[in-house]
Design an enzyme around this catalytic site. Sequence first.
Site, short mmCIF file in Angstrom:
data_model
loop_
_atom_site.label_atom_id
_atom_site.label_comp_id
_atom_site.label_asym_id
_atom_site.label_seq_id
_atom_site.Cartn_x
_atom_site.Cartn_y
_atom_site.Cartn_z
N ASP A 141 0.71 -1.38 -0.14
CA ASP A 141 0.26 -0.10 -0.35
C ASP A 141 1.04 0.76 -0.06
O ASP A 141 1.53 1.19 0.16
CB ASP A 141 -0.93 -0.02 1.54
CG ASP A 141 -1.92 1.33 1.19
OD1 ASP A 141 -2.64 1.79 0.49
OD2 ASP A 141 -1.78 1.88 2.51
N ASP A 163 0.28 5.03 0.68
CA ASP A 163 0.09 6.04 2.20
C ASP A 163 0.69 5.60 3.20
O ASP A 163 -1.25 4.23 3.88
CB ASP A 163 -0.77 6.50 2.63
CG ASP A 163 -1.17 7.87 1.08
OD1 ASP A 163 -0.29 8.98 1.15
OD2 ASP A 163 -1.37 7.77 -0.38
#
Length: 232
Positions: A7, A9
């Site tokens: 992922d 952020d």
Amino acid sequence: MKAVLFDLDGTLIDTAADFIRIIQDMCRDKGIAVVSAEDIRVQVSEGARAMVKLVYPELDVEDPIFLAHRQRFLALYGADIAVDTDLFEGMYALLDELEQHQIPWGIVTNKPRSLSEALLKALNLTERCSVLVCPDDVSKTKPDPEPMYLAAKNIDLDAQDCIYVGDHPRDIDAGRNAQMYTILAAYGYLPLQHKDDLTAWHADCIVKTVAELHEVIHDLVIKPKTLNTATL
């Protein structure tokens, strides 16, 4: 395991400081009490809508005025996307080791492609990242497995041969739905309503630091590859 997907952020890149700066400036512009950095941080993984809602709690998220404020937030962020943003401490060493052993790494994110590409370019990661899958590329986003399957396909691997690392329940659900090995990044922007019982996420592994993540990935990816090469 033959590849590592992240992922964006709160997992690979620590973007919170720039979001905090913009949201707090929006509070000052509105003339209200500045929202705390921690309150903003735990909303980062929920996206722009959740962060802007901290400034305008009285507006419905579908209200045209709210949508205009959301667009202003995204424009401000896009204009200064990496002022205080960088990879999490220790992440460069992890990426370096993956690359030294020719193990592809990539990103599956719910961040729009335009912002994701701008962020990778600002951090000189564009050429290093083997695959980037964004909401623009799929019909269904995480927690649906479609983005995970697309990422694996784009690096010529089966999804079950990939590790996925994330800091939100939808990340773990998406990885599990695609039969990937899932790692919960507990150092990331854990959503407030989900952070009390991390075992309930049903990740294959939970790490509290990037150093722990590096160790786990080394054992799952680097060591087996090194041993296999040594036997040839």
